[in-house]
Write an enzyme that holds these catalytic residues in place. Structure first.
Site, short mmCIF file in Angstrom:
data_model
loop_
_atom_site.label_atom_id
_atom_site.label_comp_id
_atom_site.label_asym_id
_atom_site.label_seq_id
_atom_site.Cartn_x
_atom_site.Cartn_y
_atom_site.Cartn_z
N HIS A 127 0.84 -1.20 0.00
CA HIS A 127 0.00 0.00 0.00
C HIS A 127 0.87 1.26 0.00
CE1 HIS A 127 -3.22 2.81 1.06
NE2 HIS A 127 -2.50 3.22 2.09
N LYS A 135 -9.14 12.28 7.38
CA LYS A 135 -9.28 10.96 8.00
C LYS A 135 -10.16 10.98 9.24
CE LYS A 135 -5.69 8.71 5.85
NZ LYS A 135 -5.72 7.35 5.33
MN MN Z 1 -5.39 4.28 7.44
#
Ligand code: MN
Length: 437
Positions: free
Chosen positions: A144, A264
């Site tokens: 990732h 986030k």
């Molecule tokens: Mn994350």
């Protein structure tokens, strides 16, 4: 500490709760994960429960059946039946294990049946299993980190600290919700368009999910006293599924120099069930580090790491759009990966987090970071699957997605699978995107 196997792991055990014996189910008697629940739509107090088949064993309704428990299991039961699991988590591995053994014996085929202590999962509602004081999100998948780094910084995808430091940031506990969470699309600033001088403000146009494993801390550490990496597994109560929803356009504009913030912290969704590390003991896997890569510094290395430092847990993301819901179509799978591919182990995350003296408390939550595998289709986010929004996914009903649209429901699932052993499932973490307010 390597968890030894005991009678609760015996693959031949079956339960008098018939649905627990379905090999395709998530919750056989060898699993016994914990949640906090009550009957849906009721005014009952929330209390601890354990999944068995398609039922919840109500820990506050065992009555006289608990009189047969040993003293340690009875004390643990009293803590686990409360409206949050924090005190049970704080009690430590011996208490967790004593209660697991007592519940395993209570639920086995041949034991006295306790139908009055069962609530169907379909008729239950769940709340957060613990008061989460602090939430930290790591970044432990090198696949990732490399794929996303390439999109944000083509010249330097992986920063030089990555192979030395388990990278993380402090997240926001207040916006963590349990499966079923729905939240409005976040608004915020995004990068000026090419040639423009001012940022754009409005609803995010690049809303994404992140497929992660959540890690609940059990007994913590005193401030100033690090948890040694060899002891760290004993401080972990268990694992859950975690979706770290991310607004990529907000993230791209704000993330330097201090990391993620408003991109986030608007919502994080976890599964209601916490699968204990004891239940996962037979599904530990070798932790691998390429010989050409730096080996961990001594404070991140320990004897059991290479042999059994990882967890073999299959992870999956499913998507159900508003149109699919209206047409009665089920969610479709769009990605699969495995937690064993994580570059850093759970114990390394705990040891690194505390090495400077930072205190962790019972019920604190760590996110593993998006778990992407080595193959492109094993990407744990839409950002990766769509090549940064350049290549749309086509769903079986013909709809296309680069990022999430209003009304989309994202469902995370997970399961530990080994030949000859029962499937240890995690249930699901589902969340839905509402229109921006
Ligand atoms: Mn994350």
């Amino acid at each position: 500490m390597t968890m030894t196997l005991n009678e609760t792991h015996d693959p031949s055990l079956t339960s008098w709760v018939a649905s627990a014996n379905d090999p395709a189910g998530d919750f056989p008697i060898q699993n016994l994960p914990f949640a906090v629940f009550r009957r849906a739509g009721s005014n009952e107090a929330f209390r601890g429960g354990v999944a068995i088949g398609d039922q919840v064993l109500d820990l506050a309704a065992l009555g006289d059946a608990a009189l047969a428990f040993g003293e340690e299991a009875r004390a643990a039961l009293a803590l686990a039946a409360r409206d949050t699991l924090n005190d049970f988590m704080a009690a430590g591995p011996a208490a967790w294990s004593a209660l697991r053994l007592a519940l395993s014996r209570l639920l086995r085929s041949g034991a006295s049946e306790l139908p009055q202590a069962l609530v169907p999962q379909a008729g239950a509602e769940f709340t957060l299993p613990a008061r989460i004081g602090d939430y930290t999100d790591f970044y432990t998948s090198i696949h990732h980190a490399t794929a996303v780094g390439r999109l944000f910084r083509p010249d330097e995808p992986l920063l030089p600290n990555y192979k030395w430091v388990p990278i993380g940031y402090h997240g926001r506990a207040s916006s963590i919700g349990v499966s079923g969470q729905a939240f409005p699309r976040p608004k915020g600033q995004t990068r000026p368009t090419t040639g423009g001088s001012e940022p754009h403000f409005g609803p995010s146009r690049r809303l994404d999910y992140e497929l992660e494993v959540g890690i609940f801390i059990g007994s913590g550490n005193a401030d100033g006293e690090p948890i040694a990496v060899a002891d760290a597994d004993a401080h972990v109560f268990g694992l859950c599924l975690l979706n770290d929803w991310s607004a990529r356009d907000l993230q791209a504009w704000e993330y330097q120099p201090l990391g993620p913030f408003l991109a986030k912290n608007f919502a994080t969704t976890i599964s209601p069930w916490i699968v204990t590390t004891e239940a996962l003991a037979p599904y530990r896997a070798a932790w691998k580090r390429d010989a050409a890569d730096p080996q961990p510094l001594p404070y991140l290395d320990y004897p059991a790491l290479r042999d059994s430092g990882a967890f073999d847990i299959e992870l999956e993301v499913l998507l159900r759009t508003a149109a699919m819901r209206e047409n009665g179509q089920p969610a479709v799978s769009i990605s699969r990966s495995n937690f064993r591919d994580s570059y850093w182990s759970v114990a390394q995350m705990v040891a690194h987090h505390t090495v400077n003296g930072c205190g962790l408390r019972p019920g604190d939550l760590l996110g593993s970071g998006t778990q992407s595998g080595p193959e492109p289709e094993a990407a744990g986010s839409l950002l990766e699957l769509s090549g940064g929004g350049k290549a749309a996914l086509t769903l079986p009903n013909g709809e296309q997605r680069t990022f999430l649209e209003d009304g989309d429901t994202v469902v995370l699932r997970g399961r530990a699978v080994r030949p000859g052993l029962p499937r240890i499932g995690f249930g699901e973490a589902a969340g839905t995107v509402l229109p921006a307010r």
